[in-house]
Design a protein around this motif. Structure first.
Motif, PDB file in Angstrom:
ATOM      1  N   LEU A   4     121.225  -3.541  75.939  1.00  0.00           N
ATOM      2  CA  LEU A   4     120.945  -4.949  75.631  1.00  0.00           C
ATOM      3  C   LEU A   4     119.774  -5.455  76.478  1.00  0.00           C
ATOM      4  O   LEU A   4     118.893  -6.159  75.975  1.00  0.00           O
ATOM      5  CB  LEU A   4     122.189  -5.806  75.868  1.00  0.00           C
ATOM      6  N   SER A   5     119.765  -5.081  77.750  1.00  0.00           N
ATOM      7  CA  SER A   5     118.673  -5.511  78.637  1.00  0.00           C
ATOM      8  C   SER A   5     117.337  -4.940  78.187  1.00  0.00           C
ATOM      9  O   SER A   5     116.313  -5.631  78.220  1.00  0.00           O
ATOM     10  CB  SER A   5     118.949  -5.071  80.077  1.00  0.00           C
ATOM     11  N   GLU A   6     117.342  -3.664  77.754  1.00  0.00           N
ATOM     12  CA  GLU A   6     116.103  -3.061  77.270  1.00  0.00           C
ATOM     13  C   GLU A   6     115.605  -3.762  76.011  1.00  0.00           C
ATOM     14  O   GLU A   6     114.406  -3.978  75.845  1.00  0.00           O
ATOM     15  CB  GLU A   6     116.321  -1.571  76.985  1.00  0.00           C
ATOM     16  N   MET A   7     116.538  -4.122  75.123  1.00  0.00           N
ATOM     17  CA  MET A   7     116.136  -4.804  73.883  1.00  0.00           C
ATOM     18  C   MET A   7     115.499  -6.150  74.193  1.00  0.00           C
ATOM     19  O   MET A   7     114.444  -6.480  73.654  1.00  0.00           O
ATOM     20  CB  MET A   7     117.346  -4.972  72.958  1.00  0.00           C
ATOM     21  N   VAL A   8     116.118  -6.914  75.060  1.00  0.00           N
ATOM     22  CA  VAL A   8     115.575  -8.224  75.423  1.00  0.00           C
ATOM     23  C   VAL A   8     114.299  -8.055  76.244  1.00  0.00           C
ATOM     24  O   VAL A   8     113.367  -8.854  76.133  1.00  0.00           O
ATOM     25  CB  VAL A   8     116.628  -9.052  76.196  1.00  0.00           C
ATOM     26  N   GLY A   9     114.222  -6.969  77.020  1.00  0.00           N
ATOM     27  CA  GLY A   9     113.061  -6.702  77.865  1.00  0.00           C
ATOM     28  C   GLY A   9     111.796  -6.346  77.097  1.00  0.00           C
ATOM     29  O   GLY A   9     110.707  -6.348  77.661  1.00  0.00           O
ATOM     30  N   ASP A  10     111.926  -6.043  75.801  1.00  0.00           N
ATOM     31  CA  ASP A  10     110.739  -5.762  74.983  1.00  0.00           C
ATOM     32  C   ASP A  10     109.849  -6.987  74.849  1.00  0.00           C
ATOM     33  O   ASP A  10     108.656  -6.868  74.593  1.00  0.00           O
ATOM     34  CB  ASP A  10     111.137  -5.287  73.580  1.00  0.00           C
ATOM     35  N   ALA A  11     110.429  -8.161  75.003  1.00  0.00           N
ATOM     36  CA  ALA A  11     109.672  -9.408  74.865  1.00  0.00           C
ATOM     37  C   ALA A  11     109.132  -9.841  76.222  1.00  0.00           C
ATOM     38  O   ALA A  11     109.812  -9.700  77.233  1.00  0.00           O
ATOM     39  CB  ALA A  11     110.562 -10.504  74.294  1.00  0.00           C
ATOM     40  N   PRO A  12     107.907 -10.381  76.257  1.00  0.00           N
ATOM     41  CA  PRO A  12     107.349 -10.844  77.518  1.00  0.00           C
ATOM     42  C   PRO A  12     107.928 -12.179  77.986  1.00  0.00           C
ATOM     43  O   PRO A  12     107.602 -12.649  79.073  1.00  0.00           O
ATOM     44  CB  PRO A  12     105.855 -10.984  77.211  1.00  0.00           C
ATOM     45  N   GLY A  13     108.781 -12.800  77.189  1.00  0.00           N
ATOM     46  CA  GLY A  13     109.383 -14.082  77.551  1.00  0.00           C
ATOM     47  C   GLY A  13     110.589 -14.339  76.672  1.00  0.00           C
ATOM     48  O   GLY A  13     111.097 -13.421  76.025  1.00  0.00           O
ATOM     49  N   PRO A  14     111.058 -15.579  76.638  1.00  0.00           N
ATOM     50  CA  PRO A  14     112.213 -15.915  75.790  1.00  0.00           C
ATOM     51  C   PRO A  14     111.923 -15.579  74.322  1.00  0.00           C
ATOM     52  O   PRO A  14     110.794 -15.716  73.852  1.00  0.00           O
ATOM     53  CB  PRO A  14     112.379 -17.425  75.970  1.00  0.00           C
ATOM     54  N   ILE A  15     112.940 -15.145  73.607  1.00  0.00           N
ATOM     55  CA  ILE A  15     112.755 -14.727  72.216  1.00  0.00           C
ATOM     56  C   ILE A  15     113.132 -15.865  71.272  1.00  0.00           C
ATOM     57  O   ILE A  15     114.288 -16.015  70.877  1.00  0.00           O
ATOM     58  CB  ILE A  15     113.590 -13.461  71.899  1.00  0.00           C
TER      59      ILE A  15
END
Length: 179
Positions: free
Chosen positions: A72-83
């Motif tokens: 989950l952290s890796e998935m959210v970490g793909d974005a440079p900021g809030p999604i």
């Protein structure tokens, strides 16, 4: 009123930070954007307009899955900021597009353009792509050339092909008119 503010601050006025505009909406047609919006809404479980780890976890749980926190952290970490939705669309655009910048592609073709004409003989391109480096099969090469701007003499307009690679075939008329 602005003049009064300017006079009070000694002639100095604060400038607002300019917001960068995004071309991400131009990457997709309206029906695709609508489908992405529906997907975003399904993932945004708490309906706050942003996708976070908790939203992803809840979405996976609704499908009977229990993902590891690391995933989950890796998935959210793909974005440079809030999604938010624009960031969501940008991430998908980058993943789906998956190509180098247009100038990089053009420069690769230029290495085969000995006279600087903006064209490459189809057979020379085939030789380069099917016999060197990560070799293409004949079928892959033929597939690549579907819709490519090739004249009757067998010369490929690689600037036009770069536009098609980066912007799709809906710009084919633009490619033809600029050549």
């Amino acid at each position: 009123m602005a003049a009064a503010k300017k006079a009070r601050s000694g002639g100095k006025q604060k400038k607002r930070a300019q917001r960068a505009t995004s071309n991400v909406f131009a990457m997709f047609d309206q029906s695709q954007i609508q489908e992405f919006k529906e997907a975003f809404t399904l993932i945004d479980q708490n309906r706050d307009g942003f996708i976070d780890r908790e939203d992803l976890h809840d979405m996976f749980a609704s499908m009977g899955k229990d993902p590891q926190e690391k995933i989950l952290s890796e998935m959210v970490g793909d974005a440079p900021g809030p999604i938010n939705f624009t960031m969501f669309l940008t991430l998908f655009g980058e993943k789906l597009n998956g190509t180098d910048p247009e100038e990089t592609i053009r420069n690769a073709f230029k290495t085969l353009d000995e006279d600087g004409s903006g064209t490459i003989f189809e057979d020379d391109l085939k030789d380069a792509l099917c016999t060197r480096g990560d070799r293409l099969s004949n079928d892959e090469f033929e597939q690549m050339l579907i819709g490519a701007p090739i004249d009757d003499r067998g010369f490929l307009d690689y600037n036009g092909l770069c536009r098609i690679i980066k912007h799709g075939t809906k710009d084919e008329e633009l490619v033809k008119s600029s050549g």
